[in-house]
Design an enzyme around this catalytic site. Structure first.
Site, PDB file in Angstrom:
ATOM      1  N   CYS A  55     -64.592 -19.200 -33.026  1.00  0.00           N
ATOM      2  CA  CYS A  55     -63.365 -19.686 -32.407  1.00  0.00           C
ATOM      3  C   CYS A  55     -63.265 -19.291 -30.930  1.00  0.00           C
ATOM      4  O   CYS A  55     -63.944 -19.862 -30.091  1.00  0.00           O
ATOM      5  CB  CYS A  55     -62.148 -19.213 -33.210  1.00  0.00           C
ATOM      6  N   HIS A  95     -63.010 -19.265 -39.211  1.00  0.00           N
ATOM      7  CA  HIS A  95     -62.533 -17.920 -39.516  1.00  0.00           C
ATOM      8  C   HIS A  95     -62.687 -17.709 -41.014  1.00  0.00           C
ATOM      9  O   HIS A  95     -63.364 -18.436 -41.708  1.00  0.00           O
ATOM     10  CB  HIS A  95     -61.048 -17.797 -39.154  1.00  0.00           C
TER      11      HIS A  95
END
Length: 243
Positions: free
Chosen positions: A94, A193
């Site tokens: 990310c 994630h």
């Protein structure tokens, strides 16, 4: 054999338990009697990329990325770019993924220049791209990767950079072109994630094998009993397939 891991900004970039990826890599190496050491490098600490075999960068919010900018620029950027170009293995999640690119431009036009280690850029939008998702992985034909994404940035890949795979459920890089993540040399970058590696053991081993092969030549990791890990993967895969 020994693998030396560099965890960049662990005290700042650890959104959604991304440090679990480090724990997963360490455990899967030790189960195979492969020595592993992890060094944390944060703000104000020098980075000598030649000392490490694999680099991990977790995720963070826009504010946290901005906090790192001054420290990231200069010597650290040069070391990161040299390691990427030299073929060292990276896993970036990310915000860490975005930081390997050229820049992030917020939805209201403010631009944060990053390392430029990969030819990609990110544009902020007012709608968050969020939820459990699933994608194919070009490095692992016939297998899927499951994870959790939560990002307001849309990432677009440039010259020489290809996606890790194609989105099967969810948004991926930008919700437009069907791609997820980025692959360049031995860099694995993704919005996933969750944390990523415990429920995707084949991907974890592929990244570890990439790093070990770079250091030692051809390396084949002996198999582990991944019954629990594969069960977690299958559970999420089946949930996403029902949507």
């Amino acid at each position: 054999m020994e693998l030396k891991i560099c965890h960049l900004y662990p005290d700042i970039l650890n959104l959604y338990g991304d440090r679990g990826n480090i724990l997963c890599m360490e455990r899967r190496l030790r189960w195979r009697d492969i020595a592993v050491t992890t060094t944390n490098i944060s703000v104000g600490m020098p980075l000598k990329a030649a000392d490490y075999d694999l680099f991990f960068i977790g995720g963070g919010q826009d504010f946290e990325q901005e906090v790192l900018l001054e420290d990231l620029h200069g010597a650290k950027t040069a070391e990161i770019k040299a390691a990427v170009n030299d073929g060292k293995a990276f896993l970036a999640i990310c915000g860490g993924y975005q930081m390997l690119g050229n820049y992030y431009k917020t939805w209201d036009g403010e631009q944060c220049d990053f390392t430029g280690a990969l030819d990609l850029y990110t544009i902020g939008c007012t709608k968050r791209l969020i939820g459990n998702y699933m994608f194919t992985c070009d490095d692992l034909p016939g297998q899927t990767v499951v994870g959790f994404e939560n990002h307001a940035g849309k990432t677009y890949l440039g010259s020489g950079v290809r996606p890790m795979g194609r989105v099967l459920a969810g948004y991926g890089n930008n919700g437009e072109d069907g791609g997820e993540g980025a692959r360049f040399n031995n860099v694995f970058a993704t919005y996933s994630h969750g944390c990523l590696l415990p429920k995707n053991p084949a991907l974890c081993d592929h990244i570890l094998q990439t790093a070990l092969t770079y250091k030692y030549g051809d390396v084949t990791l002996p198999p582990l009993d991944d019954t629990l890990e594969n069960s977690a993967h299958l559970y999420m895969k089946q949930r996403l397939e029902k949507k």
